[in-house]
Design a protein around this motif. Structure first.
Motif, PDB file in Angstrom:
ATOM      1  N   LEU A 126      -9.506  29.142   0.503  1.00 60.17           N
ATOM      2  CA  LEU A 126      -8.786  28.732   1.732  1.00 60.17           C
ATOM      3  C   LEU A 126      -7.579  27.514   1.008  1.00 60.17           C
ATOM      4  CD1 LEU A 126     -11.294  28.163   4.572  1.00 60.17           C
ATOM      5  CD2 LEU A 126      -9.241  29.358   4.821  1.00 60.17           C
ATOM      6  N   PRO A 127      -6.566  27.324   1.723  1.00 56.93           N
ATOM      7  CA  PRO A 127      -5.604  26.117   1.476  1.00 56.93           C
ATOM      8  C   PRO A 127      -6.606  25.073   1.855  1.00 56.93           C
ATOM      9  CG  PRO A 127      -4.418  27.864   2.440  1.00 56.93           C
ATOM     10  CD  PRO A 127      -5.880  28.207   2.660  1.00 56.93           C
ATOM     11  N   VAL A 128      -6.456  23.746   0.946  1.00 55.64           N
ATOM     12  CA  VAL A 128      -7.168  22.624   1.356  1.00 55.64           C
ATOM     13  C   VAL A 128      -6.751  21.944   2.343  1.00 55.64           C
ATOM     14  CG1 VAL A 128      -7.470  22.153  -1.010  1.00 55.64           C
ATOM     15  CG2 VAL A 128      -5.563  21.355  -0.136  1.00 55.64           C
ATOM     16  N   SER A 129      -5.624  22.393   2.964  1.00 55.82           N
ATOM     17  CA  SER A 129      -5.195  21.859   4.480  1.00 55.82           C
ATOM     18  C   SER A 129      -5.637  22.724   5.608  1.00 55.82           C
ATOM     19  CB  SER A 129      -3.535  22.104   4.656  1.00 55.82           C
ATOM     20  OG  SER A 129      -3.165  23.356   4.327  1.00 55.82           O
ATOM     21  N   THR A 130      -6.533  23.514   5.317  1.00 56.97           N
ATOM     22  CA  THR A 130      -7.107  24.197   6.518  1.00 56.97           C
ATOM     23  C   THR A 130      -8.098  23.377   7.184  1.00 56.97           C
ATOM     24  OG1 THR A 130      -6.668  26.368   5.446  1.00 56.97           O
ATOM     25  CG2 THR A 130      -8.169  26.433   7.360  1.00 56.97           C
ATOM     26  N   SER A 131      -8.064  23.168   8.459  1.00 51.78           N
ATOM     27  CA  SER A 131      -9.117  22.196   8.925  1.00 51.78           C
ATOM     28  C   SER A 131     -10.180  23.146   9.702  1.00 51.78           C
ATOM     29  CB  SER A 131      -8.460  21.567  10.259  1.00 51.78           C
ATOM     30  OG  SER A 131      -8.094  22.239  11.300  1.00 51.78           O
ATOM     31  N   ALA A 132     -11.425  22.384   9.702  1.00 56.37           N
ATOM     32  CA  ALA A 132     -12.487  22.911  10.516  1.00 56.37           C
ATOM     33  C   ALA A 132     -12.052  23.570  11.812  1.00 56.37           C
ATOM     34  CB  ALA A 132     -13.532  22.076  10.622  1.00 56.37           C
ATOM     35  N   GLU A 133     -11.262  23.077  12.529  1.00 54.14           N
ATOM     36  CA  GLU A 133     -10.696  23.321  13.946  1.00 54.14           C
ATOM     37  C   GLU A 133     -10.185  24.626  13.902  1.00 54.14           C
ATOM     38  OE1 GLU A 133     -12.053  19.297  13.988  1.00 54.14           O
ATOM     39  OE2 GLU A 133     -10.513  20.256  12.794  1.00 54.14           O
ATOM     40  N   GLN A 134      -8.951  24.569  12.873  1.00 57.80           N
ATOM     41  CA  GLN A 134      -8.283  26.029  12.312  1.00 57.80           C
ATOM     42  C   GLN A 134      -9.276  27.087  12.184  1.00 57.80           C
ATOM     43  OE1 GLN A 134      -4.486  26.626  12.278  1.00 57.80           O
ATOM     44  NE2 GLN A 134      -5.807  28.429  12.918  1.00 57.80           N
ATOM     45  N   TRP A 135     -10.127  26.881  11.274  1.00 57.91           N
ATOM     46  CA  TRP A 135     -11.023  27.910  10.626  1.00 57.91           C
ATOM     47  C   TRP A 135     -11.846  28.374  12.039  1.00 57.91           C
ATOM     48  CZ3 TRP A 135     -12.590  30.567   6.751  1.00 57.91           C
ATOM     49  CH2 TRP A 135     -13.965  31.223   6.663  1.00 57.91           C
ATOM     50  N   GLN A 136     -12.297  27.519  12.905  1.00 61.16           N
ATOM     51  CA  GLN A 136     -13.203  27.836  14.086  1.00 61.16           C
ATOM     52  C   GLN A 136     -12.393  28.799  14.920  1.00 61.16           C
ATOM     53  OE1 GLN A 136     -16.636  27.095  14.841  1.00 61.16           O
ATOM     54  NE2 GLN A 136     -16.310  28.821  15.828  1.00 61.16           N
ATOM     55  N   ARG A 137     -11.030  28.405  15.213  1.00 57.30           N
ATOM     56  CA  ARG A 137     -10.106  29.595  16.261  1.00 57.30           C
ATOM     57  C   ARG A 137     -10.014  30.689  15.448  1.00 57.30           C
ATOM     58  NH1 ARG A 137      -6.454  29.547  20.036  1.00 57.30           N
ATOM     59  NH2 ARG A 137      -4.718  31.099  19.877  1.00 57.30           N
ATOM     60  N   TRP A 138      -9.731  30.564  14.079  1.00 54.48           N
ATOM     61  CA  TRP A 138      -9.517  32.086  13.283  1.00 54.48           C
ATOM     62  C   TRP A 138     -10.586  32.816  13.225  1.00 54.48           C
ATOM     63  CZ3 TRP A 138      -7.617  29.658   7.945  1.00 54.48           C
ATOM     64  CH2 TRP A 138      -6.218  29.561   8.049  1.00 54.48           C
ATOM     65  N   PHE A 139     -11.860  32.283  13.318  1.00 50.82           N
ATOM     66  CA  PHE A 139     -13.159  32.963  13.352  1.00 50.82           C
ATOM     67  C   PHE A 139     -13.606  33.488  14.914  1.00 50.82           C
ATOM     68  CE2 PHE A 139     -17.634  32.768  14.282  1.00 50.82           C
ATOM     69  CZ  PHE A 139     -18.274  33.517  13.637  1.00 50.82           C
ATOM     70  N   ASP A 140     -13.158  32.641  15.956  1.00 56.46           N
ATOM     71  CA  ASP A 140     -13.467  33.225  17.257  1.00 56.46           C
ATOM     72  C   ASP A 140     -12.538  34.469  17.560  1.00 56.46           C
ATOM     73  OD1 ASP A 140     -15.441  31.110  17.696  1.00 56.46           O
ATOM     74  OD2 ASP A 140     -14.158  29.668  18.634  1.00 56.46           O
TER      75      ASP A 140
END
Length: 351
Positions: A268-282
């Motif tokens: 993952l790019p280091v700039s990927t936030s936990a919030e972005q990850w959660q939206r991608w996941f959902d």
């Protein structure tokens, strides 16, 4: 005809095992028993070889043309090279449509997790195996196919065509159809914009095998449909499994574990936030469960496999639950609540 095929397969297995063991193996030394199948047209058998010197079991895969043993064999080799524990392919005959492989036994991750007092340990081990899979984007025959727009569109349409139209006999109004297309497009964009990695594509509790007492002793099967696609796909397959529902708190913790692991492994790019990850996941989960619900209906109506009907309510419940957490999907969530879920409930009562 079936008996003829078994005789043909047994003859081939005896010859293959004779080569493997360096001694003549006769068909009378073999016992061939049917194993539970999967959602494909392949058949699986357990072969037990019994002689004075040994008693060993193997798995025989029956995939006569036009079924193919590829890309299973090539992906198995690539996964093994990457350190993923997959069944060793001991012999194969593409012309016959037969393959002999290592037997991983009968202990599913699903059963182990159901019976374990600490299922989180098992899930952590399964998550730790994902980076190796994510790094496999090619095999001896070339690159894995892309999880592209065309494939995503075909998968999304399974929900409307097979679950709604064929199984539930529901027809969308023009307004609902427009909303559905907008919803589908958001899911497609979400998948395409994520970092693209190697994706097993069916990484869940029924495709992981326990190979020993340790949680880390996990075997991986059913990977022949692997692609290059969104980084959250296999994480969703595991944590929002169509066959086993995790408690919300466990799911959140494990999802964060996967996020931190992917950052640490530089996937993952280091700039990927936990919030972005959660939206991608959902949203990846919405796409996967949209596809899965349609496939379960198709397996029943096209392939006469009724067992998967029981998994539709859980799968569609995921859709309702996740859609309710995003204001942009309010209309879709209402469609599920007012029209689709009642129709599923009515189907269950009738059956």
């Amino acid at each position: 005809m079936v008996n003829e095929r078994i005789v043909q397969l047994a003859t081939w297995v005896a010859k293959a095992l004779s080569t493997i063991h360096g001694t003549t193996i006769h068909t009378r030394n073999l016992k061939i028993a049917t194993l539970a199948g999967d959602a494909s047209f392949r058949r699986y058998f357990r072969v037990t070889l019994t002689t004075k010197l040994r008693c060993v079991t193997y798995v025989l895969v029956d995939a006569p043309p036009p079924e193919s043993l590829e890309p299973f064999v090539s992906i198995a080799l690539a996964y093994a090279k990457a350190g993923v524990r997959v069944p060793k392919v001991l012999a194969s005959n593409p012309k016959l449509g037969a393959m002999l492989q290592e037997d991983f036994g009968d202990q599913l991750f699903f059963s182990a997790a159901e019976q374990s007092a600490n299922a989180v340990e098992l899930y952590n081990a399964a998550i730790q195996s994902l980076p190796a899979i994510m790094r496999v984007k090619a095999h001896r025959q070339g690159t894995l196919p892309p999880y592209d727009r065309a494939l995503l569109e075909r998968e999304n349409s399974l929900f409307r065509d097979w679950l709604l139209s064929t199984h539930l006999q529901l027809k969308l109004t023009p307004t609902e159809e427009h909303m559905w297309q907008k919803f589908s497009e958001v899911l497609i964009q979400n998948a395409l914009l994520q970092p693209q990695v190697g994706v097993h594509r069916d990484y869940h509790s029924r495709n992981l095998m326990m190979l020993g007492d340790s949680a880390e002793a996990l075997g991986v099967i059913d990977f022949q449909d692997a692609v290059v696609g969104p980084i959250t796909y296999d994480v969703v397959s595991l944590l929002r499994d169509c066959y086993r529902v995790l408690p919300a708190e466990q799911l959140h913790t494990l999802c964060n574990t996967a996020y931190e692991l992917c950052l640490h492994e530089q996937l993952l790019p280091v700039s990927t936030s936990a919030e972005q990850w959660q939206r991608w996941f959902d949203l990846m989960g919405l796409q996967r469960h949209t596809k899965a619900a349609g496939i379960f209906a198709r397996l029943y109506h096209r392939d006469d496999k009724a067992g998967y009907l029981a998994d539709i309510p859980t799968t569609v419940a995921y859709l309702q639950n996740v859609a309710s957490q995003y204001a942009e999907f309010a209309e879709y969530q209402q469609l599920l609540t007012d029209k689709i879920l009642p129709a599923i409930a009515a189907q269950n009562v009738e059956s």
